[in-house]
Design an enzyme around this catalytic site. Structure first.
Site, PDB file in Angstrom:
ATOM      1  CB  SER A 221      -0.646   0.144   1.064  1.00  0.00           C
ATOM      2  OG  SER A 221      -2.000   1.542   1.027  1.00  0.00           O
ATOM      3  N   GLY A 223      -0.620   4.740  -0.179  1.00  0.00           N
ATOM      4  CA  GLY A 223      -0.940   5.579  -0.111  1.00  0.00           C
ATOM      5  C   GLY A 223      -2.053   6.113  -1.072  1.00  0.00           C
ATOM      6  N   GLY A 226      -1.565   4.525  -4.448  1.00  0.00           N
ATOM      7  CA  GLY A 226      -2.227   3.322  -5.024  1.00  0.00           C
ATOM      8  C   GLY A 226      -1.332   2.075  -4.331  1.00  0.00           C
ATOM      9  N   GLY A 252      -6.572   1.315   4.576  1.00  0.00           N
ATOM     10  CA  GLY A 252      -5.635   0.131   4.484  1.00  0.00           C
ATOM     11  C   GLY A 252      -6.384  -1.534   4.829  1.00  0.00           C
ATOM     12  CG  ASP A 253      -7.783  -1.921   8.980  1.00  0.00           C
ATOM     13  OD1 ASP A 253      -7.020  -2.793   8.707  1.00  0.00           O
ATOM     14  OD2 ASP A 253      -8.220  -1.000   9.892  1.00  0.00           O
TER      15      ASP A 253
END
Length: 313
Positions: A221, A223, A226, A252-253
């Site tokens: 990830s 941020g 992408g 993020g989850d």
């Protein structure tokens, strides 16, 4: 059924204040609370997408009872949390409304979690192994509470692999390092976790290195930039249609939920990544931290760009 494991569950409490000032008293404008910990957040998003989800991990004390009471009101989520003698932690987020929409508008205070005894850890391993035959995928998420061995996730990865259940790992530090070596099907680090694991700050090199350490696939990830995926089937970058401002809490989850949803739906990698990026971006844009608007998510799906990367090392 998808299983999410949150060894360090929490009650997430959010305070909103007009302006956050150090060393000052504050009048709180609003208070919200909900079950928290990364795996519970993932489960909530999966349920909103229409998947049946079982959640397990540790819970204890009055805070733990509150978490379980609220989980009982979440459609599509089955509670298989194991009671322990210690008390479930609280996480406190203070939102500064004067700075809303900036990356620094939330101040986070995270308690460490309950002390888990060797007997409780052993009992949990039995609970976990008993759940595996009935699930289609597992997500192992978040930090370890005190007392849980640092190699806990490695043990749980090996248990899922022995049961032929695909397993995703989302943690950090030494638990991530050991967990990767146990060969999970997918690891989802952010840029900082990836650099800590590999020593490299160049995303593609670091993601390839993380996969060489044992994971079948690594989705990094990045941020607002992408995702970067290095898999057995090829390498891809997935980019949201536009850079967005908002609250990244829980994004993020949601990304993990998108990857798991795509896995159990047997989507090709580009479609899995598209779903994950759209969910993550919709979460950043949502007015409530960690939630996502279904209409916004569906609109974003058409705008995500996925391109194939070179596979040479």
């Amino acid at each position: 059924m998808i299983l999410t494991v949150t060894l360090n569950t929490a009650l997430d409490i959010t305070y909103r204040v007009g302006e956050l000032r150090p060393h000052a008293s504050h009048r709180v404008n609003s208070v919200t609370e909900r079950p928290g910990g990364k795996g519970l957040n993932v489960a909530r998003v999966l349920a909103a997408l229409g998947h049946e989800v079982t959640v397990t991990g540790f819970t204890g004390g009055p805070t733990g009872r509150t978490v379980q009471d609220q989980l009982a009101a979440t459609p599509g989520v089955l509670d298989a949390l194991m009671p322990v003698s210690g008390a479930t932690r609280r996480t406190i987020a203070v939102i500064d409304d004067s700075a809303a929409g900036t990356p620094t508008d939330a101040t986070q205070l995270n308690e460490p979690g309950p002390q888990i005894t060797p007997a409780e850890w052993s009992a949990f391993q039995g609970v976990y192994e008993g759940l595996l035959p009935s699930v289609s995928a597992v997500a192992l998420c978040g930090s370890l509470p005190p007392g849980v061995p640092v190699g806990a996730y490695a043990d749980l990865v090996r248990g899922a692999r022995a049961a032929n259940v695909p397993v995703l790992l989302d943690t950090s530090g030494e638990p991530l390092r050991r967990g990767v070596a146990a060969r999970p099907d997918l690891v989802k680090p952010n840029a900082g976790e990836l650099a800590e694991l590999t020593g490299s700050h160049e995303p593609l090199r670091a993601t390839r290195d993380a996969r060489r350490r044992g994971a079948r696939a690594v989705v990094a990830s990045l941020g607002p930039d992408g995702l970067l995926a290095v898999t057995e089937e090829g390498n891809w970058r997935a980019i949201p249609p536009t850079r967005v401002r908002g609250n990244p809490t829980g994004a993020g989850d949601s990304l993990v939920a998108g990857l798991l949803s795509g896995l159990v739906d047997q989507l090709p990698w580009p479609e899995r990544l598209t779903r994950a990026v759209a969910l993550s971006t919709a979460t950043v844009l949502a007015p409530v931290a960690g939630e996502f608007d279904r209409t916004t998510y569906e609109k974003l799906l058409d705008g995500v760009t996925v391109t194939r990367e070179a596979t040479a090392a």
